[in-house]
Design an enzyme around this catalytic site. Structure first.
Site, PDB file in Angstrom:
ATOM      1  N   ASP A  41     -58.806   6.920 -27.955  1.00 39.99           N
ATOM      2  CA  ASP A  41     -59.045   5.636 -26.898  1.00 39.99           C
ATOM      3  C   ASP A  41     -58.048   4.491 -27.191  1.00 39.99           C
ATOM      4  OD1 ASP A  41     -60.732   7.016 -25.509  1.00 39.99           O
ATOM      5  OD2 ASP A  41     -62.660   6.174 -26.742  1.00 39.99           O
ATOM      6  N   HIS A 356     -24.511  -7.782 -31.200  1.00 37.14           N
ATOM      7  CA  HIS A 356     -25.078  -7.211 -30.090  1.00 37.14           C
ATOM      8  C   HIS A 356     -25.484  -8.498 -29.315  1.00 37.14           C
ATOM      9  CE1 HIS A 356     -29.076  -7.721 -31.894  1.00 37.14           C
ATOM     10  NE2 HIS A 356     -28.465  -6.939 -33.055  1.00 37.14           N
ATOM     11  N   GLU A 387     -23.619 -10.588 -37.652  1.00 35.04           N
ATOM     12  CA  GLU A 387     -24.494  -9.708 -38.639  1.00 35.04           C
ATOM     13  C   GLU A 387     -23.407  -8.894 -39.746  1.00 35.04           C
ATOM     14  OE1 GLU A 387     -27.352  -7.045 -37.490  1.00 35.04           O
ATOM     15  OE2 GLU A 387     -27.106  -7.546 -35.321  1.00 35.04           O
TER      16      GLU A 387
HETATM   17  N1  GLY Z   1     -32.670  -6.120 -36.351  1.00 36.69           N
HETATM   18  C1  GLY Z   1     -31.811  -5.316 -35.343  1.00 36.69           C
HETATM   19  C2  GLY Z   1     -30.508  -5.598 -35.681  1.00 36.69           C
HETATM   20  O1  GLY Z   1     -30.316  -6.460 -36.331  1.00 36.69           O
HETATM   21  O2  GLY Z   1     -29.717  -5.144 -34.883  1.00 36.69           O
HETATM   22 MN    MN Z   2     -31.448  -7.815 -37.148  1.00 33.95          MN
HETATM   23 MN    MN Z   3     -29.184  -7.589 -35.037  1.00 30.40          MN
END
Ligand code: GLY
Ligand code: MN
Ligand code: MN
Length: 444
Positions: A41, A356, A387
């Protein structure tokens, strides 16, 4: 009742914009997501479809938006759950048709139970159907059935949509450019994400478990009004940082190791996405610092390339140049920078892209390349992550022992503007001295 004081998006305006991009005699059908069962459920927490949320702001399940340009009985129609006191006692409050009409400012609201009755007639006389084909096979079949019903009236002189086009092509291009209300929501999402990261830096101690540190950051997200993480948090101590999507978060954080935290809060549907890598004991070792400074320099070079008018591929290329120079300085790679980049020699230590699009989805929608496959140019209002990282897995014998087991990523969320980029996550320390000072201050 909104917890945070955030602006409401102009959803009717967005829907009118979408209709302008559709053919005059087109129709769009855009359902929200389907709740997913976890077991017996219990369901997974429901989160609406991002395209649907972008166009309605309506967070309930079992809802479908229909847009019909020029339709005399209303161009914007929402199907949703009617009020039902018995069900609401079990499952929670519903807006109902009247509530949804007022909340979403559509022209009409119908019960979700009236789809079969209403939709075939709404398809009659339309040439094109915009629909997110392939996301929900059950609903795909229903849409095709409704279209066939309209088609069956062809001898009565009724036209039907002969073409079905992915509505994402239009909506995703709209979503790529954030309007002022969205940017406010993203400032809040990244601001709350950043508060969690700062808190985690101050709480971290040798001997803590990764999940305990994870709970510290997620606790701040929730306390500040975020209903959910934007993606599963990554808290990786030591060599666990070399696993890009590490989410077990169940090891002990050891004195002398680094910890990588990649975590973001979702606020008003928008994702924060921040990574910091800091020493568990509060002080970077010389070996850790050597790598950290390279990644930081690469990240700053990447951010500097986030300029309107430059190809989106530039910021990855600029970051890679700095990483490759650093790997050459460390004598982990040898040869010319250009040749090493051409050969992809750095990919043994840096195997992902430098960022991204960011928005309602953490890996947000929108093309990165033009039709001729060239990189598209950055424009004001786009939001992206920067990043870069270096990952020296213990088994990577190309790396001198001194650095093996070190994984570092630094990630910020950045808005493209007509001038310098706006770094939404800039209040989270990333310079060595700033991180060490914040950790030395201890728990707030
Ligand atoms: N946290 C996923 C990325 O950095 O793409
Ligand atoms: Mn990330
Ligand atoms: Mn990311």
């Amino acid at each position: 009742m909104p917890i945070l004081d955030l602006p409401t998006s102009d959803y009717p305006f967005r829907r009118r914009q979408l209709m302008q991009k559709m053919h005059d005699s087109a129709v769009a059908i855009i359902p929200t997501a389907v709740p997913k069962q976890r077991n017996s459920d219990v369901q997974y927490p429901f989160r609406g479809d991002s395209d649907f949320l972008y166009l309605t702001g309506f967070e309930e399940p079992e809802a479908v938006l229909v847009l019909i340009p020029g339709h005399s009985e209303g161009e914007q129609i929402l199907f949703c759950r009617p009020r039902d006191p018995a069900r609401e006692t079990w499952d929670g409050r519903r807006a109902g048709l009247e509530g949804a009409l007022a909340q979403c400012q559509v022209d009409r609201c119908y019960s979700i139970h009236d789809l079969n009755e209403q939709i075939p007639a709404l398809l009659e006389g339309r040439e094109l159907l915009f629909y997110p084909m392939g996301q929900n096979s059950d609903f795909d079949a229903r849409v095709m059935h409704w279209r066939n019903l309209a088609k069956s009236k062809i001898r009565q002189g009724i036209r039907y949509p002969q073409e079905v086009v992915d509505v994402g092509g239009l909506v995703h291009e709209m979503r790529l450019f954030k309007d002022p209300a969205e940017l406010e929501c993203m400032r809040a999402a990244v601001g709350i994400s950043g508060a969690g990261h700062r808190h985690a830096m101050r709480q971290c101690q040798p001997g803590m478990m990764e999940y305990a540190l994870c709970s510290e950051i997620e606790h701040v997200f929730r306390r500040l009004g975020s209903p959910s993480v934007a993606y599963p948090s990554i808290v990786g101590g030591g060599e666990n940082a070399c696993i890009l999507h590490y989410t077990e978060n169940n090891a002990e954080l050891r004195d002398g190791d680094l910890v990588l935290i990649d975590a973001g809060a979702e606020v008003a549907g928008y994702a924060g996405d921040i990574t910091r890598t800091f020493p568990v004991n509060g002080v970077y070792s010389p070996a850790q610092r050597e790598i950290y400074e390279i990644v930081l320099a690469a990240q700053e070079a990447g951010i500097a390339a986030v300029q309107a008018g430059r190809p989106v591929s530039d910021y990855h290329d600029e970051a890679v140049k700095v990483l490759v120079d650093g790997l050459r300085d460390l004598k982990i790679l040898s040869g010319s920078r250009d040749a090493l980049i051409e050969q992809g020699a750095y990919k043994a230590f840096y195997m992902h892209g430098t960022g991204h699009w960011l928005g309602l989805d953490v890996h947000d929608v929108g093309h990165y390349r033009n039709k001729d496959k060239t990189s598209r140019k950055l424009e004001s209002g786009m939001v992206l992550t920067v990043e870069p990282g270096l990952y020296f897995a213990p088994a990577n014998l190309a790396v001198p022992e001194r650095w093996r087991g070190i994984g570092i990523r630094i990630e910020d969320d950045v808005v493209v503007t007509a001038a310098d980029p706006e770094i939404l996550s800039q209040n989270v320390p990333k310079k060595v001295a700033d991180i060490e000072a914040m950790m030395a201050a201890g728990p707030a």
